[in-house]
Design an enzyme around this catalytic site. Structure first.
Site, PDB file in Angstrom:
ATOM      1  N   GLU A  90      53.889  24.071 -40.366  1.00 45.55           N
ATOM      2  CA  GLU A  90      54.034  25.469 -40.734  1.00 45.55           C
ATOM      3  C   GLU A  90      53.213  26.572 -39.862  1.00 45.55           C
ATOM      4  OE1 GLU A  90      53.248  28.882 -42.210  1.00 45.55           O
ATOM      5  OE2 GLU A  90      52.064  27.954 -43.840  1.00 45.55           O
ATOM      6  N   CYS A 120      50.684  34.132 -42.612  1.00 45.38           N
ATOM      7  CA  CYS A 120      51.577  33.311 -41.771  1.00 45.38           C
ATOM      8  C   CYS A 120      53.118  34.204 -42.003  1.00 45.38           C
ATOM      9  CB  CYS A 120      51.750  31.902 -41.675  1.00 45.38           C
ATOM     10  SG  CYS A 120      51.750  31.363 -43.292  1.00 45.38           S
ATOM     11  N   LYS A 123      41.082  17.771 -42.039  1.00 42.93           N
ATOM     12  CA  LYS A 123      40.126  18.470 -41.202  1.00 42.93           C
ATOM     13  C   LYS A 123      40.166  20.145 -41.590  1.00 42.93           C
ATOM     14  CE  LYS A 123      40.375  20.424 -37.304  1.00 42.93           C
ATOM     15  NZ  LYS A 123      39.245  21.743 -37.468  1.00 42.93           N
ATOM     16  N   GLY A 138      50.750  23.928 -32.847  1.00 47.24           N
ATOM     17  CA  GLY A 138      51.943  23.204 -33.394  1.00 47.24           C
ATOM     18  C   GLY A 138      52.822  22.259 -32.469  1.00 47.24           C
ATOM     19  N   GLU A 156      52.587  37.744 -33.003  1.00 43.41           N
ATOM     20  CA  GLU A 156      52.180  37.541 -34.251  1.00 43.41           C
ATOM     21  C   GLU A 156      50.806  38.058 -34.087  1.00 43.41           C
ATOM     22  OE1 GLU A 156      51.494  34.672 -37.952  1.00 43.41           O
ATOM     23  OE2 GLU A 156      51.041  33.929 -36.002  1.00 43.41           O
TER      24      GLU A 156
END
Length: 505
Positions: A278, A312, A204, A261, A409
């Protein structure tokens, strides 16, 4: 900082305009032609070797971040479509996994060569759909995509020598969910090792960047890949959740936000499914007083402003030794003043568009928080294009570890600058994060680099460089940056059921 309208950006090199924007050496626009890629008005889901409409007929539009124009209309997968795709992958698994590794390798080599042949087309497509500069998609993304398929093609007939037992077996159907920042490269990171190991795939792509995955589906057909081995189901979060939860999926691979995640880890817990994650990062780039200033400045720029900071493993925290802080920041600001922001299809552009309005709003909100908490904000003089999603390269000084911008982040072109006095303090500040994906060290002393790297809790530590990726090297993180590794021999492990020394599973 020089800027240009989204239709006519130009670039200035560091050597050609180091004195700042007033004397910038202006380059003429050098736009890449859009005619090399033919984008259809609409695309279906790719299931069992065919493009098909969604079961409920839903569609969504994919938009160019630089111009806000609608590029195409794409079928939106739902739970029923995911079920069809998983069943197609399960059916194809029996024959695909039974092929000798050398035969699977032929398909992977063929895919790699086709990607190379179509690299210009795919680079333009990726730039249009994602917003990143054509120089990045052309010179970094596409070569790495092909390299990953070449690399894992080489492993396909050598799995018994990969270190996972004499007769490792594929797991079955891999459900893979990828992000929008490196659409085609993240696809290659996941699909190449899965196919080499003998698994079949349902992937996806992100809803804001589905086109390159659908073009890859055409590459698979061009390569003669058997039906059902690769299935592509564009959609929103509900499609990703349906894929993760599907009982027919044996392996889940996810790259994306830490929050999602964690939700996936909870869903998979207690099942037989293997999982690799990840996730986010807040990489520290540590500059010591003996670092070569110009080289380190280039590394910092690459670390945080590559792909508009939407990486990332971005080096979003700059830790500079206190004794050289003033000199280093002066050099860094001079360099930022030479970057060119504008049309991503211009070969001279350094800074492209932010991927979506939603991501731009998040970046703006966190930057405002940084100012509100007392950090000093600086950006080079820059006129942003009137259409599209844009954010000027920004750095914050006077940042402490308590600031939100030093902890969260941002996933944008925003650099937080902190200082340190001793190597021990640098290590402590670098490790003071919930993330642990990447770090960089800048020093002329090899012994210092090795000593500091050994103490950093990061999955990847670069020495006198940053953002250098290679298909032969494993990539992954610690703490809230996820677990498992992608790339290299280690990247095969997540797609294999290791055998015992006696060959038993």
């Amino acid at each position: 900082m020089a800027s240009a309208p989204a239709s006519a950006s130009a670039s200035a090199s560091a050597s050609g305009s180091a004195s700042g924007p007033a004397s910038a050496f202006a380059y003429a626009p050098a736009p890449e032609s859009r005619s090399v890629v033919d984008i259809a008005p609409s695309y279906g889901l790719f299931i069992d070797g065919e493009f098909t409409d969604a079961a409920d007929g839903r569609v969504f539009k994919t938009v160019s971040p630089a111009t806000e124009e609608v590029l195409s209309e794409v079928a939106r997968a739902g739970a029923e479509d995911v079920d069809r795709a998983v069943k197609a992958a399960r059916k194809a698994f029996a024959k695909w996994s039974a092929l000798p590794g050398s035969e699977r390798a032929k398909y992977l080599f063929r895919i790699a060569r086709i990607i190379q042949e179509r690299s210009r087309e795919l680079a333009v497509l990726e730039t249009l759909d994602n917003g990143k500069p054509i120089r990045e998609t052309r010179d970094h993304d596409l070569p790495l995509v092909a390299a990953h398929f070449f690399y894992y093609a080489g492993w396909a007939d050598k799995l018994a020598h990969a270190g996972f037992g004499p007769d490792p077996r594929p797991l079955g159907v891999a459900g893979q969910v990828i992000p929008w920042n490196f659409p085609l490269l993240m696809l290659a990171w996941k699909i190449a090792p899965a196919l080499a190991a003998g698994n079949t795939v349902v992937l996806k792509p992100a809803e804001t960047t589905p086109l390159s995955a659908l073009f890859f589906a055409d590459v698979c057909r061009q390569a003669g890949l058997p039906r059902g081995v690769v299935n592509i189901v564009p959609g929103y979060g509900d499609a990703g959740a349906a894929l993760v939860e599907h009982e027919g999926v044996d392996k889940v691979a996810f790259t994306g936000s830490t929050a999602v995640g964690k939700a996936i880890a909870r869903q998979v817990a207690g099942t037989r499914k293997k999982l690799t994650l990840e996730l986010g990062g807040k990489g520290a780039n540590i500059v010591f007083d003996d670092a070569p200033v110009d080289q380190a400045v280039e590394g910092i720029v690459t670390g945080i402003f590559f792909n508009q900071g939407q990486v990332c493993c971005a080096g979003s925290r700059l830790l500079v030794q206190e004794s050289v802080q003033e000199e280093f920041l002066d050099a860094l600001k001079r360099r930022l003043s030479t970057l060119r922001l504008g049309d991503p299809l211009d070969k001279n552009t350094d800074i492209g568009a932010i991927n979506s309005a939603e991501q731009l709003a998040r970046i703006e909100a966190l930057a405002e928080t940084g100012e509100a908490e007392g950090a000093e904000r600086w950006s080079p003089a820059c006129e942003l294009p009137s259409t599209g999603y844009w954010f000027a390269p920004t750095l914050f000084t006077g940042v402490t570890q308590a600031h939100t911008i030093a902890r969260d982040e941002i996933f944008g072109p925003v650099l937080s600058v902190l200082t340190f006095r001793t190597p021990a303090e640098a290590v402590a500040k670098a490790n003071n994060s919930q993330y642990g994906l990447s770090a960089g060290i800048w020093s002329e002393k090899g012994s210092r680099i090795l000593a500091v790297a050994d103490r950093l809790r990061a999955g990847v530590v670069w020495a006198n460089t940053f953002n250098k990726l290679d298909p032969t090297s494993p990539f992954g993180g610690y703490k809230e940056s996820g677990y498992g590794r992608e790339g290299g021999r280690h990247g095969l492990e997540a797609y294999l059921a290791p055998s015992s020394p006696e060959g038993e599973r």
